[in-house]
Design an enzyme around this catalytic site. Structure first.
Site, PDB file in Angstrom:
ATOM      1  N   THR A   1       4.077   4.292   1.291  1.00  0.00           N
ATOM      2  CA  THR A   1       3.030   4.475   0.297  1.00  0.00           C
ATOM      3  C   THR A   1       1.803   3.700   0.757  1.00  0.00           C
ATOM      4  O   THR A   1       1.945   2.600   1.288  1.00  0.00           O
ATOM      5  CB  THR A   1       3.466   3.958  -1.090  1.00  0.00           C
ATOM      6  OG1 THR A   1       2.307   3.677  -1.896  1.00  0.00           O
ATOM      7  CG2 THR A   1       4.280   2.693  -0.988  1.00  0.00           C
TER       8      THR A   1
ATOM      9  N   CYS B   1      -3.193   8.820   0.126  1.00  0.00           N
ATOM     10  CA  CYS B   1      -2.062   8.649  -0.790  1.00  0.00           C
ATOM     11  C   CYS B   1      -1.024   9.651  -0.333  1.00  0.00           C
ATOM     12  O   CYS B   1      -1.346  10.819  -0.092  1.00  0.00           O
ATOM     13  CB  CYS B   1      -2.472   8.904  -2.234  1.00  0.00           C
ATOM     14  SG  CYS B   1      -1.085   8.849  -3.386  1.00  0.00           S
TER      15      CYS B   1
END
Length: 228
Positions: free
Chosen positions: A83, A196
């Protein structure tokens, strides 16, 4: 092949993409029935998101540091935080283990520069776009980083948490992301970082007039290269 350690579950939608890419890339490079040697620790994203929203980054870092130690104990020889946002605590995680952490922003910057791009737009969570931990890391490689205006940042963030992390892909949101990307290009961006890991579920090269840099794939490619 070295064993790749994955800190995942943030969200599991994108972690599933990591797992698929690592195995596909390993098969492509080694052929036959080869697949990636990896160990996955998948956290409860609700717990992590609560800490993010409360600004309790130290606690979030401890949570991921504990997960990193578990992954190392299970045999991981290099580590990925799956992430972009949680790279805010990358130093805390790296300090908890003896194996190397492959930083996502470093891998992304290398890919951007290899494409001949130096001025780049950044899409991601509000944390990634607005705080300095990620933008400054990119800038340290010589990149000039642009982010959307406040309304654009709010839109991008909302779609990530309210739709993409839940596996919801809406055409209306794709159109809005295209608009935000076009605004970044109009402001001078020569490329756009999909910063992202969920964003790649929504948009790709066909949604931008300039090159896009999908961080999940870039990270996975760098990990397989390092592992081999």
């Amino acid at each position: 092949m070295k064993t790749i350690g994955l800190l995942g579950g943030m969200s599991w939608e994108s972690t599933a993409t990591y797992y698929r890419l690592l195995n596909e890339l390993t098969r492509d490079r080694l052929g036959g029935l080869h697949s990636a040697k990896c160990v996955l620790y998948s956290v409860d994203f609700a717990e992590v998101e609560r800490l993010q929203a409360a600004g309790e980054w130290e606690a979030a870092g401890r949570l991921l540091a504990d997960a990193a130690r578990a992954v190392e104990a299970a045999g991981a020889e290099l580590l990925l935080i799956c992430t972009n946002t949680m790279h805010k605590v990358a130093d805390q995680v790296a300090g908890a283990v003896s194996v190397p952490l492959l930083h996502l922003a470093d891998a992304t910057a290398a890919a951007v520069l290899a494409a001949g791009v130096t001025r780049v737009g950044l899409l991601g969570t509000a944390f990634t776009m607005e705080q300095d931990f990620y933008r400054d890391r990119l800038a340290s490689h010589g990149l000039d980083v642009l982010v959307p205006d406040p309304a654009g940042r709010a839109l991008v963030h909302r779609v990530i948490y309210e739709e993409l992390c839940l596996g919801v892909v809406r055409e209306e949101s794709r159109a809005e992301y295209r608009r935000v990307i076009a605004e970044l290009v109009a402001a001078g961006a020569e490329g756009v970082i999909l910063g992202c890991t969920e964003i790649e579920l929504l948009v790709g090269p066909g949604d931008s007039a300039v090159p896009v840099f999908p961080t999940t794939r870039i990270h996975a490619e760098a990990a397989v290269t390092a592992a081999l």
